[in-house]
Design a protein around this motif. Structure first.
Motif, mmCIF file in Angstrom:
data_model
loop_
_atom_site.group_PDB
_atom_site.id
_atom_site.type_symbol
_atom_site.label_atom_id
_atom_site.label_comp_id
_atom_site.label_asym_id
_atom_site.label_seq_id
_atom_site.Cartn_x
_atom_site.Cartn_y
_atom_site.Cartn_z
ATOM 1 N N VAL A 1 -13.552 -25.155 -84.681
ATOM 2 C CA VAL A 1 -12.988 -26.430 -85.122
ATOM 3 C C VAL A 1 -11.755 -26.124 -85.963
ATOM 4 C CG1 VAL A 1 -13.435 -28.487 -86.515
ATOM 5 C CG2 VAL A 1 -15.236 -27.548 -85.075
ATOM 6 N N LYS A 2 -10.694 -26.926 -85.772
ATOM 7 C CA LYS A 2 -9.421 -26.659 -86.458
ATOM 8 C C LYS A 2 -8.946 -27.925 -87.161
ATOM 9 C CE LYS A 2 -4.782 -24.877 -85.409
ATOM 10 N NZ LYS A 2 -3.905 -24.412 -84.323
ATOM 11 N N ASN A 3 -8.486 -27.767 -88.390
ATOM 12 C CA ASN A 3 -7.930 -28.898 -89.134
ATOM 13 C C ASN A 3 -6.536 -29.217 -88.635
ATOM 14 O OD1 ASN A 3 -10.146 -29.269 -90.750
ATOM 15 N ND2 ASN A 3 -9.349 -28.084 -92.446
ATOM 16 N N VAL A 4 -6.280 -30.483 -88.448
ATOM 17 C CA VAL A 4 -4.949 -30.952 -88.102
ATOM 18 C C VAL A 4 -4.272 -31.332 -89.417
ATOM 19 C CG1 VAL A 4 -5.660 -33.334 -87.684
ATOM 20 C CG2 VAL A 4 -3.667 -32.463 -86.540
ATOM 21 N N ILE B 1 -19.716 -44.563 -75.454
ATOM 22 C CA ILE B 1 -19.388 -44.676 -76.874
ATOM 23 C C ILE B 1 -20.268 -45.780 -77.440
ATOM 24 C CG2 ILE B 1 -17.528 -45.096 -78.529
ATOM 25 C CD1 ILE B 1 -15.683 -44.206 -76.039
ATOM 26 N N GLU B 2 -21.400 -45.357 -78.003
ATOM 27 C CA GLU B 2 -22.390 -46.289 -78.529
ATOM 28 C C GLU B 2 -22.637 -46.096 -80.015
ATOM 29 O OE1 GLU B 2 -25.679 -45.473 -75.937
ATOM 30 O OE2 GLU B 2 -24.803 -46.628 -74.285
ATOM 31 N N ASN B 3 -22.171 -44.977 -80.563
ATOM 32 C CA ASN B 3 -22.318 -44.713 -81.997
ATOM 33 C C ASN B 3 -21.227 -43.749 -82.440
ATOM 34 O OD1 ASN B 3 -23.278 -41.855 -81.927
ATOM 35 N ND2 ASN B 3 -24.981 -42.784 -80.816
ATOM 36 N N GLU B 4 -21.166 -43.502 -83.726
ATOM 37 C CA GLU B 4 -20.155 -42.604 -84.284
ATOM 38 C C GLU B 4 -20.776 -41.306 -84.781
ATOM 39 O OE1 GLU B 4 -17.869 -44.697 -87.245
ATOM 40 O OE2 GLU B 4 -17.499 -46.370 -85.897
ATOM 41 N N ASN B 5 -21.950 -40.968 -84.279
ATOM 42 C CA ASN B 5 -22.663 -39.772 -84.734
ATOM 43 C C ASN B 5 -22.365 -38.537 -83.901
ATOM 44 O OD1 ASN B 5 -23.888 -41.461 -86.594
ATOM 45 N ND2 ASN B 5 -25.638 -41.854 -85.273
ATOM 46 N N GLU B 6 -21.470 -38.660 -82.935
ATOM 47 C CA GLU B 6 -21.176 -37.540 -82.052
ATOM 48 C C GLU B 6 -19.705 -37.565 -81.658
ATOM 49 O OE1 GLU B 6 -23.990 -38.441 -78.993
ATOM 50 O OE2 GLU B 6 -22.938 -40.237 -78.355
ATOM 51 N N THR B 7 -19.199 -36.408 -81.264
ATOM 52 C CA THR B 7 -17.822 -36.303 -80.815
ATOM 53 C C THR B 7 -17.715 -36.823 -79.391
ATOM 54 O OG1 THR B 7 -17.372 -34.409 -82.238
ATOM 55 C CG2 THR B 7 -15.962 -34.657 -80.297
ATOM 56 N N HIS B 8 -16.763 -37.732 -79.167
ATOM 57 C CA HIS B 8 -16.543 -38.263 -77.815
ATOM 58 C C HIS B 8 -15.452 -37.475 -77.094
ATOM 59 C CE1 HIS B 8 -18.065 -41.812 -80.194
ATOM 60 N NE2 HIS B 8 -18.991 -41.631 -79.289
ATOM 61 N N LEU B 9 -14.399 -37.097 -77.831
ATOM 62 C CA LEU B 9 -13.296 -36.328 -77.244
ATOM 63 C C LEU B 9 -13.027 -35.079 -78.085
ATOM 64 C CD1 LEU B 9 -10.615 -39.097 -76.496
ATOM 65 C CD2 LEU B 9 -12.301 -38.157 -74.928
ATOM 66 N N LYS B 10 -12.799 -33.955 -77.404
ATOM 67 C CA LYS B 10 -12.344 -32.743 -78.081
ATOM 68 C C LYS B 10 -10.872 -32.573 -77.736
ATOM 69 C CE LYS B 10 -16.601 -30.021 -78.189
ATOM 70 N NZ LYS B 10 -17.260 -28.758 -77.746
ATOM 71 N N LEU B 11 -10.063 -32.366 -78.779
ATOM 72 C CA LEU B 11 -8.627 -32.167 -78.590
ATOM 73 C C LEU B 11 -8.288 -30.745 -79.025
ATOM 74 C CD1 LEU B 11 -9.146 -35.322 -79.259
ATOM 75 C CD2 LEU B 11 -6.689 -35.391 -79.403
ATOM 76 N N PHE B 12 -7.652 -29.999 -78.140
ATOM 77 C CA PHE B 12 -7.332 -28.605 -78.411
ATOM 78 C C PHE B 12 -5.826 -28.473 -78.660
ATOM 79 C CE2 PHE B 12 -11.161 -28.797 -75.944
ATOM 80 C CZ PHE B 12 -11.976 -27.832 -76.507
ATOM 81 N N PHE B 13 -5.494 -27.801 -79.746
ATOM 82 C CA PHE B 13 -4.071 -27.567 -80.068
ATOM 83 C C PHE B 13 -3.881 -26.220 -80.720
ATOM 84 C CE2 PHE B 13 -5.590 -29.076 -84.084
ATOM 85 C CZ PHE B 13 -4.723 -28.630 -85.038
ATOM 86 N N PHE C 1 -10.883 -31.931 -83.423
ATOM 87 C CA PHE C 1 -9.800 -31.012 -83.068
ATOM 88 C C PHE C 1 -10.314 -29.574 -83.053
ATOM 89 C CE2 PHE C 1 -7.889 -34.806 -84.784
ATOM 90 C CZ PHE C 1 -6.885 -35.074 -83.878
ATOM 91 N N TYR C 2 -9.839 -28.799 -82.056
ATOM 92 C CA TYR C 2 -10.253 -27.409 -81.876
ATOM 93 C C TYR C 2 -9.038 -26.510 -81.695
ATOM 94 C CZ TYR C 2 -15.101 -28.835 -81.344
ATOM 95 O OH TYR C 2 -16.350 -29.337 -81.580
ATOM 96 N N ASP C 3 -9.244 -25.230 -81.959
ATOM 97 C CA ASP C 3 -8.211 -24.215 -81.809
ATOM 98 C C ASP C 3 -8.074 -23.867 -80.328
ATOM 99 O OD1 ASP C 3 -6.610 -21.926 -81.788
ATOM 100 O OD2 ASP C 3 -7.550 -21.096 -83.581
ATOM 101 N N ILE C 4 -6.900 -24.046 -79.758
ATOM 102 C CA ILE C 4 -6.673 -23.768 -78.337
ATOM 103 C C ILE C 4 -6.883 -22.279 -78.015
ATOM 104 C CG2 ILE C 4 -4.165 -23.467 -78.565
ATOM 105 C CD1 ILE C 4 -5.924 -25.130 -75.573
ATOM 106 N N GLY D 1 7.627 -31.311 -75.627
ATOM 107 C CA GLY D 1 6.363 -30.651 -75.304
ATOM 108 C C GLY D 1 5.204 -31.343 -75.998
ATOM 109 N N LYS D 2 4.010 -31.141 -75.469
ATOM 110 C CA LYS D 2 2.807 -31.716 -76.072
ATOM 111 C C LYS D 2 2.285 -30.791 -77.168
ATOM 112 C CE LYS D 2 1.204 -33.607 -71.649
ATOM 113 N NZ LYS D 2 0.163 -33.490 -70.633
ATOM 114 N N TRP D 3 1.907 -31.359 -78.302
ATOM 115 C CA TRP D 3 1.269 -30.530 -79.329
ATOM 116 C C TRP D 3 -0.223 -30.401 -79.046
ATOM 117 C CZ3 TRP D 3 -2.463 -32.130 -82.868
ATOM 118 C CH2 TRP D 3 -2.623 -33.502 -83.055
ATOM 119 N N ILE D 4 -0.825 -31.410 -78.399
ATOM 120 C CA ILE D 4 -2.212 -31.321 -77.949
ATOM 121 C C ILE D 4 -2.166 -30.691 -76.562
ATOM 122 C CG2 ILE D 4 -4.303 -32.595 -77.337
ATOM 123 C CD1 ILE D 4 -3.263 -34.863 -79.214
#
Length: 180
Positions: A48-51, A168-180, A39-42, A155-158
């Motif tokens: 990076v932003k805590n949800v 998507i082959e491992n969990e060592n990297e971010t696959h999606l960035k979500l901005f809110f 999650f990121y700050d829009i 309204g969408k919060w994201i």
């Protein structure tokens, strides 16, 4: 006496020569990866932003993903943080989740739900006899993520979703960035 010892030695060597080490899948073996969302700050897209009080519920399910096995009741389904990992279905090419922001709030006007539908293809990869197969995923190039508010009139919060890694082959990297 020598014959008896020889027979025992031959018996043991024949009997145990066919034995192999127990087939146990090592806990460090990479298996089917989960989708990693950060999650990121829009307003400041590099931050990076805590949800807060996020609950993730699969379509058709009532309980959410368990984020903390040590918590009890509904609190085990709620997380606070900047990154989460969620599983994808290994028997279908689509997985849908509701991401509920501020889930623990008693005021329904302050609880927001966005639905994300993830479209992908699957590839089964043999890991070992002990571990079996794992499934790797590739996000579809056209409409990999369909994002809608729940209900549709809300309204969408994201605000925006960015695909960072299609494979998507491992969990060592971010696959999606979500901005809110």
């Amino acid at each position: 006496m020598k014959k008896a010892i020889l027979i025992v030695v031959v018996f043991w060597s024949v009997f145990f020569s066919g034995c192999e080490k127990d087939d146990i899948c090592d806990a460090n073996t990479i298996t089917t990866p989960r989708l990693v969302l950060t999650f990121y700050d829009i307003n400041n897209p590099t931050v990076v932003k805590n949800v807060k009080q996020l609950k993730v519920v699969g379509e058709g399910k009532t309980d959410g993903i368990i984020f903390s096995a040590t918590e009890t009741g509904d609190s085990k389904y709620i997380t606070n943080g900047s990154t989460i990992s969620i599983p994808l279905k290994i028997d279908q090419d689509v997985t849908t989740y509701n991401l509920i922001f501020n889930s623990g709030n008693t005021n329904p006007a302050l609880v927001f739900t966005d639905k994300i539908k993830i479209n992908y293809t699957r590839t089964n990869v043999f890991v070992s006899r002990a571990c079996g197969y794992k499934t790797n995923f590739t996000l579809k190039p056209t409409n990999p993520i369909i994002h809608t508010p729940v209900p549709a009139t809300a309204g969408k919060w994201i605000q925006y979703i960015s695909v960072e890694k299609s494979n998507i082959e491992n969990e060592n990297e971010t696959h999606l960035k979500l901005f809110f």
